[in-house]
Design a protein around this motif. Sequence first.
Motif, PDB file in Angstrom:
ATOM      1  N   ILE A   1       3.238   6.260  -6.334  1.00 40.71           N
ATOM      2  CA  ILE A   1       2.573   6.634  -5.246  1.00 40.71           C
ATOM      3  C   ILE A   1       1.738   5.733  -3.842  1.00 40.71           C
ATOM      4  O   ILE A   1       1.078   5.488  -4.971  1.00 40.71           O
ATOM      5  CB  ILE A   1       2.300   8.632  -5.826  1.00 40.71           C
ATOM      6  N   SER A   2       2.734   5.820  -3.068  1.00 36.44           N
ATOM      7  CA  SER A   2       1.265   4.509  -2.722  1.00 36.44           C
ATOM      8  C   SER A   2       1.136   5.653  -1.337  1.00 36.44           C
ATOM      9  O   SER A   2       2.369   6.413  -0.277  1.00 36.44           O
ATOM     10  CB  SER A   2       2.479   3.345  -1.501  1.00 36.44           C
ATOM     11  N   GLY A   3      -0.629   5.073  -1.294  1.00 41.08           N
ATOM     12  CA  GLY A   3      -1.404   5.326   0.460  1.00 41.08           C
ATOM     13  C   GLY A   3      -2.022   4.899   0.691  1.00 41.08           C
ATOM     14  O   GLY A   3      -2.482   3.512   0.641  1.00 41.08           O
ATOM     15  N   SER A   4      -3.294   5.282   1.246  1.00 40.65           N
ATOM     16  CA  SER A   4      -4.524   4.903   2.203  1.00 40.65           C
ATOM     17  C   SER A   4      -3.080   3.654   2.876  1.00 40.65           C
ATOM     18  O   SER A   4      -4.064   3.503   4.323  1.00 40.65           O
ATOM     19  CB  SER A   4      -4.380   3.549   1.395  1.00 40.65           C
ATOM     20  N   SER A   5      -2.396   3.490   3.062  1.00 38.67           N
ATOM     21  CA  SER A   5      -1.901   2.732   4.594  1.00 38.67           C
ATOM     22  C   SER A   5      -0.117   2.563   5.035  1.00 38.67           C
ATOM     23  O   SER A   5       0.333   2.958   3.264  1.00 38.67           O
ATOM     24  CB  SER A   5      -2.149   1.050   4.659  1.00 38.67           C
ATOM     25  N   PRO A   6       0.634   2.129   5.519  1.00 39.01           N
ATOM     26  CA  PRO A   6       2.034   2.480   6.354  1.00 39.01           C
ATOM     27  C   PRO A   6       2.721   1.689   4.294  1.00 39.01           C
ATOM     28  O   PRO A   6       2.512   0.825   4.193  1.00 39.01           O
ATOM     29  CB  PRO A   6       2.342   2.237   7.093  1.00 39.01           C
ATOM     30  N   LEU A   7       3.994   2.942   3.317  1.00 38.08           N
ATOM     31  CA  LEU A   7       4.338   1.671   3.171  1.00 38.08           C
ATOM     32  C   LEU A   7       6.159   1.334   3.360  1.00 38.08           C
ATOM     33  O   LEU A   7       6.592   1.687   4.013  1.00 38.08           O
ATOM     34  CB  LEU A   7       4.794   2.600   1.739  1.00 38.08           C
ATOM     35  N   PRO A   8       5.619  -0.225   3.664  1.00 35.42           N
ATOM     36  CA  PRO A   8       7.215  -1.038   4.675  1.00 35.42           C
ATOM     37  C   PRO A   8       8.462  -0.359   3.958  1.00 35.42           C
ATOM     38  O   PRO A   8       8.234  -0.269   2.591  1.00 35.42           O
ATOM     39  CB  PRO A   8       7.021  -2.258   4.380  1.00 35.42           C
TER      40      PRO A   8
END
Length: 583
Positions: free
Chosen positions: A340-347
Motif C-alpha cells: 500500500i502506498s500513501g502519504s503522497s500521490p502514487l504515480p
Amino acid sequence: MESHEIFEKYIKNRPWTKNYDEGIPAEVTIRPEPLYAYLDRTASSYPERTAFVYFGSHVKYKTLADHSDRVAKALREMGVSKGDIVALYMPNHPAFAVAFYAAAKIGATVTPMNPLYTPGEVARQARDSEARVLFTADVQYDKAIKANEEYRFEKVIVAEMTEYMPAWLKPIARRQIRAPRIKYGGAVVKYAELLSYEAEGYRAAVKPEEDVVALMYTGGTTGTPKGAEITHANISSNLQQLKPFYDVVRRSRGIGADAPLVLVGVLPWYHIYGQVTVLHYSIFDGDTVLVYPRFDLKKILSDIGKYKASVFHGVPTIFNAIVNSVDVRRYDLTSLAFCISGSSPLPVELARRFEAATGAPLREGYGMTETAVVTHLNPLLNGRHKAGSIGLPLPSTYAAIADLEKPELLPPGQTGELVISGPQVMKGYHNRPEENKEAFFNCCGLRWFRTGDIAYMDEEGYFYIVDRKKDMIKYKGYSVFSREIEEVLYQHPCVKEAAVIGVPDQEAGEAPKAFVVLKDECKEQIKPADIIKWASERLAPYKRPRYVEFRSELPKSAVGKILKRILKEEELSKWAQTGRSNK
C-alpha cells in the motif's frame, strides 16, 4: 441541486461499496476501546509470539506487555498521570512501542516527534503540547539535551539503540553507532533502569471517544504545525475498519486467522501512517513487525524473503527506490500479499513498474494525520482498482466533495475539496479554536472535515486527488494541477523523480516549474529543454512546465514525502532577490 439532495442521491447509500473486494462489508461494528486493551489481549492470548524482529532479535508479546507495565509504573512514580503529555523523540525501536503503551496505560497522551527535528523544533512542540517527559535515543542525546536547555523537561529518558538487539551484536553495533557520551543523573534517566520497576498492572479509566491518546503534529491545510488530538476511539475505530482488508488477504493466501502476518516496519512510527497501519495494527491483530530505525533497501528486500513478509506499507519514494534497484529481481518477494502506498500521490507509471519488477500488487490509499489515519483504499484483490485513484472510502466512512469556499456538497464529476466524516476523524486541533472552525462544518446530519485536497468522485464512488489546495497553480487564470504534470513526467524514460510547483511569473501570475531527478544512465544525455518539449507534446499549452531544473535529489521528509514547501521557499527567495525565477 442542494447539498441534502446530493447527499441523499450520491453519498448516503455509499455507492462505492459495490466495488469492494468480496468479503469487505459496507459497515463494521465499531467498538471503541482504550488502545492498551489490544496489547493486554494479544499478550494474554499469544505471549510467546514475536511482536518485533529487531536486528534478528525476537521481542515477544509477553516482553512488550511486561516492559510497558514496568515503564508505566516508573512514569507514575515520576508524577505523570492521566492527561499529561509524554514526548517520544526517537526512530523506530521497540522502546518506542513500550513507551507509547506505557503512557496509554496510565491515561497519558503521547506526542511523537520527528527524529530529524532540530533542538529548536523539539522545544517548540514540547512547549505547545506542554510535555512533561521526553523519551529519546542515545544517538539523539546531544540534540535532546540542547532542546532541554530551551524547554525544561522534568525527565529525559534515554534508550540505547542496542537495547533489544541480540547480545552478540551489541558490541559491534555500539562501535558502528558511536553514540555520544551520556551523563546520567538528575533529570537524565537510562531507559534500562525503568525496566527494573515492579509491574503493577495499573490501567487508567479511559473514555475512548473523549480521551486523547496521541497529539500528532501536522502542517494540516495551512502549513503551520499544530497538534491533532487523536482519541483512543479514533485509532481503535480505524484498526477495526482495516481488519476486513487484512482478513481478505489472509484468506486469499491461505493464512489462518491464528497465524501472524509479517509486516515491513520501515515507515517511521512518529508519523501517523506508520504508527497506525503498522505498529498499532500489528498489536491489535497479533502480528509481527520487522523493525527498521532507518531505510536500508538491501536489508529490507532480504528480510522480506527471510521472514516471509506479506504486508508492506510505504510511500512512493520507497517503492521508487525498489524499482530503480538494479538487483531487485535477485530477492524473493513472492510472500508479499499486498503493498500500500500513501502519504503522497502514487504515480501510475511507478505502480506499473513496481508490479512488473516485483510481481507484488501495489495499491494507492489515502489518509491524513487528522483522520487517524486511513479513509480510502483501492480494492486489493477481486475488486476493481482504478489506476490514479486513491480508491474507495473504508467501511463506516463517508466521503464527499465540497465547494472550495462554501459548506456545500458537489455531485460526482465536479472538482472541489475532499471532505471526510467517520469515527476515525480527530477530535480537533489542540488549542486552535479558530482553525477548528475552518476545518469542520456540519451538513446532512454529519460532521465533515475539510482535508485541503482538491479532488473529484466518479459515478462509481472512486475518488481522485488532483492537487493539494495550496499546490494548485494559477496560470493566466487557468487552474493547473501539479499532479497531472507529474504523472506525465514520470512516463518519460529518463525521469526517476519529479515535483512540480508554481513559481512567480510577471506575465502569467504563476507558471509551472518542474524539478527532476534523472536516472543515472540519462545524466549528461538530456537537457531541460528536452523535458519541456516532451511534456509539451502531451499536455495542453497552459499546463506544460515553463521551467525545468535538474536536481541530484529532492528534499524529503523522514517518511519519504517530497517536500514541495522547501522548493517553493527556495523559489520565492530567488524571486525576492532577483525579481524572477531561476530558470
